[in-house]
Design a protein around this motif. Structure first.
Motif, mmCIF file in Angstrom:
data_model
loop_
_atom_site.group_PDB
_atom_site.id
_atom_site.type_symbol
_atom_site.label_atom_id
_atom_site.label_comp_id
_atom_site.label_asym_id
_atom_site.label_seq_id
_atom_site.Cartn_x
_atom_site.Cartn_y
_atom_site.Cartn_z
ATOM 1 N N PHE A 191 0.834 -1.202 0.000
ATOM 2 C CA PHE A 191 0.000 0.000 0.000
ATOM 3 C C PHE A 191 0.870 1.254 0.000
ATOM 4 C CE2 PHE A 191 -1.980 3.471 2.301
ATOM 5 C CZ PHE A 191 -3.118 3.657 1.523
ATOM 6 N N ARG A 192 1.873 1.226 0.880
ATOM 7 C CA ARG A 192 2.705 2.429 1.027
ATOM 8 C C ARG A 192 3.564 2.687 -0.205
ATOM 9 N NH1 ARG A 192 6.966 1.898 5.182
ATOM 10 N NH2 ARG A 192 8.196 1.938 3.280
ATOM 11 N N GLN A 193 4.048 1.596 -0.809
ATOM 12 C CA GLN A 193 5.001 1.777 -1.904
ATOM 13 C C GLN A 193 4.335 1.832 -3.277
ATOM 14 O OE1 GLN A 193 7.340 -1.604 -0.972
ATOM 15 N NE2 GLN A 193 8.667 -0.530 0.471
ATOM 16 N N ILE A 194 3.151 1.252 -3.392
ATOM 17 C CA ILE A 194 2.518 1.188 -4.713
ATOM 18 C C ILE A 194 1.209 1.996 -4.742
ATOM 19 C CG2 ILE A 194 1.653 -0.319 -6.534
ATOM 20 C CD1 ILE A 194 4.636 -0.729 -5.843
ATOM 21 N N THR A 195 0.240 1.591 -3.923
ATOM 22 C CA THR A 195 -1.073 2.220 -3.996
ATOM 23 C C THR A 195 -0.992 3.713 -3.661
ATOM 24 O OG1 THR A 195 -1.944 0.125 -3.224
ATOM 25 C CG2 THR A 195 -3.479 1.960 -3.319
ATOM 26 N N LEU A 196 -0.337 4.008 -2.565
ATOM 27 C CA LEU A 196 -0.302 5.403 -2.127
ATOM 28 C C LEU A 196 0.377 6.317 -3.149
ATOM 29 C CD1 LEU A 196 -1.310 7.105 0.163
ATOM 30 C CD2 LEU A 196 0.878 6.825 1.311
ATOM 31 N N PRO A 197 1.585 5.982 -3.610
ATOM 32 C CA PRO A 197 2.188 6.886 -4.603
ATOM 33 C C PRO A 197 1.371 7.014 -5.884
ATOM 34 C CG PRO A 197 3.698 5.087 -4.051
ATOM 35 C CD PRO A 197 2.515 4.932 -3.189
ATOM 36 N N LEU A 198 0.715 5.938 -6.272
ATOM 37 C CA LEU A 198 -0.029 6.012 -7.530
ATOM 38 C C LEU A 198 -1.348 6.764 -7.380
ATOM 39 C CD1 LEU A 198 0.656 2.537 -9.141
ATOM 40 C CD2 LEU A 198 1.526 4.763 -9.818
ATOM 41 N N THR A 199 -1.876 6.822 -6.161
ATOM 42 C CA THR A 199 -3.108 7.589 -5.975
ATOM 43 C C THR A 199 -2.815 8.957 -5.372
ATOM 44 O OG1 THR A 199 -3.429 6.475 -3.856
ATOM 45 C CG2 THR A 199 -4.625 5.587 -5.749
ATOM 46 N N LEU A 200 -1.531 9.238 -5.198
ATOM 47 C CA LEU A 200 -1.151 10.510 -4.583
ATOM 48 C C LEU A 200 -1.678 11.725 -5.354
ATOM 49 C CD1 LEU A 200 0.291 11.273 -2.045
ATOM 50 C CD2 LEU A 200 2.391 11.566 -3.339
ATOM 51 N N PRO A 201 -1.615 11.718 -6.685
ATOM 52 C CA PRO A 201 -2.157 12.883 -7.387
ATOM 53 C C PRO A 201 -3.618 13.138 -7.033
ATOM 54 C CG PRO A 201 -0.862 11.545 -8.891
ATOM 55 C CD PRO A 201 -0.990 10.760 -7.619
ATOM 56 N N GLY A 202 -4.407 12.082 -6.952
ATOM 57 C CA GLY A 202 -5.815 12.234 -6.563
ATOM 58 C C GLY A 202 -5.928 12.728 -5.138
ATOM 59 N N LEU A 203 -5.051 12.215 -4.294
ATOM 60 C CA LEU A 203 -5.079 12.617 -2.890
ATOM 61 C C LEU A 203 -4.688 14.086 -2.743
ATOM 62 C CD1 LEU A 203 -5.486 11.628 0.002
ATOM 63 C CD2 LEU A 203 -3.086 11.020 0.062
ATOM 64 N N ILE A 204 -3.671 14.479 -3.509
ATOM 65 C CA ILE A 204 -3.233 15.886 -3.446
ATOM 66 C C ILE A 204 -4.348 16.794 -3.956
ATOM 67 C CG2 ILE A 204 -1.577 17.547 -4.364
ATOM 68 C CD1 ILE A 204 -0.041 15.796 -2.635
ATOM 69 N N THR A 205 -4.957 16.399 -5.071
ATOM 70 C CA THR A 205 -6.075 17.188 -5.591
ATOM 71 C C THR A 205 -7.135 17.348 -4.513
ATOM 72 O OG1 THR A 205 -5.693 16.213 -7.756
ATOM 73 C CG2 THR A 205 -7.776 17.346 -7.444
ATOM 74 N N GLY A 206 -7.507 16.228 -3.910
ATOM 75 C CA GLY A 206 -8.542 16.261 -2.882
ATOM 76 C C GLY A 206 -8.120 17.117 -1.699
ATOM 77 N N ALA A 207 -6.870 16.950 -1.287
ATOM 78 C CA ALA A 207 -6.391 17.693 -0.124
ATOM 79 C C ALA A 207 -6.429 19.199 -0.394
ATOM 80 C CB ALA A 207 -4.978 17.249 0.233
ATOM 81 N N LEU A 208 -6.038 19.590 -1.609
ATOM 82 C CA LEU A 208 -6.071 21.015 -1.934
ATOM 83 C C LEU A 208 -7.500 21.507 -2.044
ATOM 84 C CD1 LEU A 208 -3.178 21.375 -4.481
ATOM 85 C CD2 LEU A 208 -3.418 22.577 -2.324
ATOM 86 N N LEU A 209 -8.357 20.645 -2.617
ATOM 87 C CA LEU A 209 -9.765 21.025 -2.748
ATOM 88 C C LEU A 209 -10.393 21.283 -1.386
ATOM 89 C CD1 LEU A 209 -11.372 18.810 -5.542
ATOM 90 C CD2 LEU A 209 -11.059 21.280 -5.492
ATOM 91 N N VAL A 210 -9.913 20.589 -0.350
ATOM 92 C CA VAL A 210 -10.482 20.842 0.969
ATOM 93 C C VAL A 210 -9.677 21.878 1.749
ATOM 94 C CG1 VAL A 210 -11.563 18.582 1.086
ATOM 95 C CG2 VAL A 210 -9.340 18.907 2.117
ATOM 96 N N PHE A 211 -8.367 21.850 1.568
ATOM 97 C CA PHE A 211 -7.524 22.757 2.354
ATOM 98 C C PHE A 211 -7.832 24.224 2.040
ATOM 99 C CE2 PHE A 211 -3.608 25.242 2.872
ATOM 100 C CZ PHE A 211 -3.367 25.001 4.214
#
Lengths: 408, 373, 297
Positions: C209-229
């Motif tokens: 999860f940490r090495q594969i899933t998280l980095p690959l979904t990071l762009p979506g996570l960053i988008t979401g984080a900025l959308l809320v932040f």
């Protein structure tokens, strides 16, 4: 009309809607800048911007009452118009008042609402005309007079206004008494839970001094907004609430910061519910609200309400006529109608705020006229002061102090 | 024979795997020898990929035993198994460089950085992909990505390498090249390969043994040659290469030979012993049939026919014939000479199809071997 | 086969000629709308921010940086910092709640995916203020949740309302869908074979999860984080209702300058300054977005 409902904190969106509206307008009382739901959605702010931008008005500063019709009795003998446009706080007058006015004068009434003095000011500054009656609070009256936006009232057309108590005619914000007739008024006071707070504070200063001690015990509350927090603190320190003296303002700031840790909440819109549920042990409040808190806590009897001995704030909403009013005769007739003691009695029963007309006050039910929280004795109000917005510099200074207080 | 299990890298003992009401693998037993190249061959849905995924640990069997390296593997998660997989779509980590992809497994094993790099370099050399260490997978072609995937698994030096249709996404030419390449690599490293494919040619050309699967069972497990020459079931016969089928009543059966009357004067004579049944089926490979112009006699292993279509397959000429009894036959002949005899036939012509006694294969339609060693 | 290895990466050329092309001026109405109603207010803000006050609610249009200079005051720097910290806390809480929910929706739901997505959005259908009031009731120290928490012994005194915790909870609650949706979208695009490949290569599920899933979904996570932040920073209803007015968010201060003090120039300057600050985050986001394109995911 608001009765106390012990289940106030149970969510019932439809029922609480009028209550929220009412709370909001209470909050606006002294020209403050608390949010409304519309503003929460950014609408009001946008509207404000749009008004400012699109209006493109470069009204640089108060230009004196140039446009106010100062000529003697230009309205004398004019027939009453067939329309009346009122711009008011929502649900602020009894429906029967409108009905009786219509039948007596054969005037069609159109009413629209605002939710803050700022909204009213923005609307008028953006060139909003067509209103015959507006209901600004005391500080807004001062600004509107400065801007020359108000019509000098023709007292001959408002004979009933002579019954208004003299202390409410020439006021600090309208020294000549020419631009308004007081609609109703109130004061800012405080209350405490007498099972917890054992000292018996009688002045606002004593109230503040108890905050650090009781902030640790339970919830304490101050009225919010720069225009409440700072002038009230100035008054407690014995200064003029409308002072622009930097040294005095600085003292108020330091005083506020010194008691900051004792303040749990700074809130004017929800404290009634919370206090009614017994959650606030020491807090400020407006007399109408405190009345309701007392009645909600009747069974427990644990709330003591205090009208501060020395001084505190008094505020007033006022009937005014814009200089551009298209139906000035009807507008005068409306104010006169509202000053009719019989009408004033039904009004007071409706909105629960005193109208300074003794003949009307005498006719109100005993539980109103004998309640000092409603019919605040003049021995108090005479010492109380209006909080005004004397200058932009003072308002800015207050806002900065308030920001520092909040973020501390 | 658990005492001998150590000779096998993977052993299935009556394994069944269900997905809801679907039985994907139905009581399969299988022993994979050390160092062999074994293919699981079959059409999609035959259970070959499920079998592979059970070895990898992505699926757990519902029934039966699974042994890897002689010890019970049921319930052991993929990351604790000494097997590695080359995935069909490569499954390279798009956010890592080629080198990091290949090093990934070693890093999990906490191999030192220096050693990781050395081993990854060797693996990349083995698959002949060097000088692209810092590239991202998306910058490589399909064939190159395939090599990276191979290197990533080989670098782990697993007991068993599982390959899930690894060449499926490549074009024909590249696929052929990679087949040779894979075989070479397997010879070189000596690791057991279990190779899943639906391409029979691929399976036959590379494997030491082929397990033909259908509907969750192994139909036949044998060397490529045996599978081709002696298919045990009609399914295998049909799936591996092309096969012409004839069906008929056993007319005579004696002395390791038999004759079958397929009707309308089509008689098949062959070797073997039809097991009791009155009606049997035989198959004849297209390349074992000779077609001649003209109306031959209707004797055994010689049938009159009509040419329906003719096609050029490049190196071969293919005819589709209709026999007197209505059966359709496919016949192919190598174009060894400039104008082979078969080429003179045209659709509509009448001809004779002949074959020798060794050509007909008796279709037993036996149940598949239960103990597939 | 060595010749194959040196082939350049294949790129399919774009064949414009086969796609219908619409004339660009068709976007004119949208662009005009955008300019008037999006860029317009922004332009007004900029004009205000360099103007000076001239009495109540009026400004004289000059060019003056005095408003920005006034911002350089420990008080306002503190407000900025406080706001960012609170919004960061709210964002962290939103991620902690939203990511698992999105993951669950994407990986464990099949038939009810659309329904789950709908349920995520449903709270948006009711008034934001009413929902925040409802949250107040839940967080009440004498409410059911408080009784429950005190009964379980997790905490002897459930005193969350009118604290920073309540503000963070309110922020997370109100902005959760804005995070879940982009994270969900990136999880939907995720190739789960990669996680299989990672575990196959010896990675435990957590490491995969940490090495594969998280980095690959990071762009979506960053988008979401900025959308809320970003909207969290501008929030001023939640700090008032759930924080008891004790928290001066940038939004609160801008609000009191605009509405209370009618100090439009200062309010505008503060808004512009904060916008510039937030733009830094957007730049970071764009950097991530371009990295995502490189993956060709």
């Amino acid at each position: 009309m608001i009765e106390h409902d012990p289940k106030l904190n149970v969510l019932a969106p439809i029922e609480i809607r009028p209550r929220l509206d009412r709370l909001e307008r209470l909050v606006r009382r002294s020209g403050g800048g608390r949010m409304t739901r519309a503003e929460a959605l950014g609408l009001a702010g946008l509207a404000l911007l749009a008004a400012a931008g699109c209006g493109g008005k470069t009204s640089t500063g108060g230009g004196g009452g140039a446009s106010s019709s100062g000529a003697a009795d230009p309205l004398a003998g004019k027939p009453i118009e067939s329309n009346l446009v009122i711009y008011n706080w929502s649900q602020y007058d009894d429906p029967s008042t409108y009905k009786s006015f219509k039948t007596q004068n054969h005037v069609a009434i159109k009413e629209t609402y605002y939710s803050s003095n700022d909204e009213l000011l923005a609307k008028l500054q953006a060139g909003g005309t067509g209103y015959d009656i507006i209901v600004p609070s005391q500080n807004a009256v001062g600004e509107l007079v400065q801007l020359g936006s108000l019509m000098k009232l023709d007292k001959a057309l408002i004979p009933n206004a002579s019954a208004v108590e003299s202390s409410w005619v020439k006021t600090a914000y309208d020294p000549t008494g020419d631009y308004k007739v007081v609609k109703d008024f109130g004061v800012t006071m405080f209350f405490y839970n007498n099972t917890i707070v054992t000292e018996k504070p009688t002045t606002m200063k004593q109230f503040y001094d108890l905050l650090p001690k009781y902030g640790r015990v339970g919830r304490t509350n101050l009225m919010d907004g720069a225009e409440e927090v700072v002038p009230l603190a100035l008054m407690a320190l014995g200064y003029d609430p409308n002072t622009g003296d930097p040294a005095e303002l600085d003292k108020a700031k330091n005083f506020l910061l010194s008691i900051r840790s004792g303040v749990t909440t700074i809130d004017s819109s929800n404290y009634i519910n919370d206090a009614s549920a017994g959650k606030i042990i020491l807090g400020q409040g407006w007399n109408g609200d405190v009345r309701r808190i007392i009645s909600a806590r009747k069974k427990q009897g644990d709330i003591t309400a205090v009208l501060p001995q020395d001084t505190s704030e008094k505020w007033a909403d006022n009937w005014c006529i814009p200089a551009t009013a298209p139906d000035p005769v009807a507008a005068h007739a409306w104010i006169n109608h509202l000053c009719d003691p019989a009408v004033a009695v039904t009004e007071m029963e409706y909105h629960n705020y005193p109208i300074p007309i003794q003949a009307a006050l005498d006719q109100t039910p005993a539980e109103l006229k004998n309640d000092p929280l409603f019919n605040v004795p003049t021995s108090y109000t005479d010492h109380y002061k209006f909080i005004l917005n004397p200058s932009q510099e003072i308002v800015n200074a207050r806002t900065q102090i308030y920001t520092a207080f909040q973020s501390a | 024979m658990s005492d001998q299990s150590i000779d096998y890298d993977v052993e299935f003992r009556a394994i069944t795997k269900r997905f809801g009401s679907l039985v994907a693998v139905n009581g399969v037993s299988l022993k994979v020898r050390k160092g062999e190249f074994l293919s699981l061959l079959g059409p999609s849905g035959c259970g070959k990929t499920t079998s592979l995924r059970m070895i990898a640990g992505f699926e757990q069997p519902d029934e039966g035993e699974l042994l890897i390296g002689g010890s019970d593997a049921v319930g052991i998660p993929p990351y604790r198994r000494d097997v590695n997989t080359v995935f069909q779509q490569y499954a390279l980590f798009p956010h890592m460089s080629i080198l990091d992809n290949v090093c990934y497994g070693l890093k999990q094993r906490k191999v030192s950085r220096r050693e990781r790099r050395a081993k990854a370099g060797e693996a990349l050399e083995l698959v002949q992909l060097t000088g692209r260490d810092s590239h991202r997978p998306a910058m490589l072609s399909g064939g190159q990505q395939q090599r990276v995937a191979l290197a990533r698994a080989l670098v782990m030096n697993p007991r068993v390498l599982l390959l899930d249709e690894p060449l499926g996404a490549l074009d024909l030419k590249l696929r052929k090249e990679m087949q040779i390449e894979l075989k070479r690599i397997q010879d070189q490293v000596g690791i057991t390969f279990i190779y899943v494919t639906h391409d029979q040619e691929e399976a036959l050309s590379m494997s030491d043994r082929v397990a033909v699967m259908s509907n969750g069972v192994i139909e036949q497990l044998d060397t490529p040659r045996a599978i081709y020459d002696h298919p045990l079931t009609a399914f295998v016969a049909d799936f591996i290469g092309d096969m012409n089928f004839l069906e008929g009543r056993v007319a005579e059966s004696a002395d390791g030979g038999y004759a079958i009357d397929a009707g309308e004067g089509v008689v098949v004579r062959g070797r073997g012993h039809p097991a009791g049944a009155a009606i049997v089926r035989v198959g004849i490979r297209p390349e074992r049939i000779v077609v001649e112009r003209g109306n031959g006699s209707g004797t055994a292993n010689s049938a009159r026919c009509e040419v329906l279509t003719k096609m050029y397959l490049g190196d071969q000429v293919q005819l589709i014939l209709r026999l007197a009894n209505g059966s359709e036959f496919v016949v192919r002949e190598q174009r060894t000479s400039a104008a082979p005899a078969i080429d003179s036939l045209e659709p509509g012509d009448t001809a004779t199809a002949r074959w020798d006694e060794a050509a007909p294969l008796l279709m037993a339609d036996l149940q598949p071997q239960k103990d597939g060693e | 086969m060595t010749s194959e290895t040196i082939q350049p990466p294949k790129r399919s050329p774009r064949r414009r000629s086969f796609a219908p092309r619409y004339p660009g001026w068709l976007t004119a109405p949208s662009l005009i709308y955008y300019m008037i109603f999006f860029l317009g207010p922004l332009a007004i803000l900029v004009v205000f921010s360099v103007a000076t006050q001239a009495g109540f609610g009026s400004v004289s249009y000059t060019f003056s940086t005095s408003q920005f200079k006034a911002l350089n005051d420990p008080l306002y720097i503190k407000v900025f910092r406080q706001t960012m910290l609170m919004a960061a806390g709210g964002t962290a809480l939103t991620i902690a709640i939203g990511y698992p929910v999105a993951y669950w929706m994407s990986r464990y739901l099949t038939r009810y995916k659309t329904l789950a997505l709908l349920l995520v959005i449903v709270p948006f259908w009711t008034s934001f203020l009413i929902r925040t009031y409802a949250l107040k009731i839940i967080l009440d120290p004498q409410g059911y949740l408080a009784h429950f928490v005190e009964w379980t012994g997790i905490s002897s005194q459930f005193n969350v309302l009118y604290t920073g915790k309540a503000v963070a909870i309110g922020l997370a609650y109100n902005y959760l869908p804005l995070l879940i949706l982009p994270v969900y979208a990136s999880l939907e695009r995720m190739d789960w074979k990669l996680v299989e490949a990672a575990t196959d290569l010896g990675a435990s599920p957590f490491k995969a999860f940490r090495q594969i899933t998280l980095p690959l979904t990071l762009p979506g996570l960053i988008t979401g984080a900025l959308l809320v932040f970003i909207p969290m920073c501008g929030e001023y209803v939640i700090p008032q209702l759930l924080g008891g007015g004790q928290f001066a968010f940038v939004g609160t201060v801008i609000g009191s300058n605009f509405l209370g003090a009618q100090n439009w120039p200062f309010g505008s300057a503060m808004a512009i300054a904060f916008m510039v600050l937030l733009s830094i985050f957007v730049v970071i986001y764009i950097a991530f977005a371009t990295r995502e394109e490189q993956f060709g995911a």
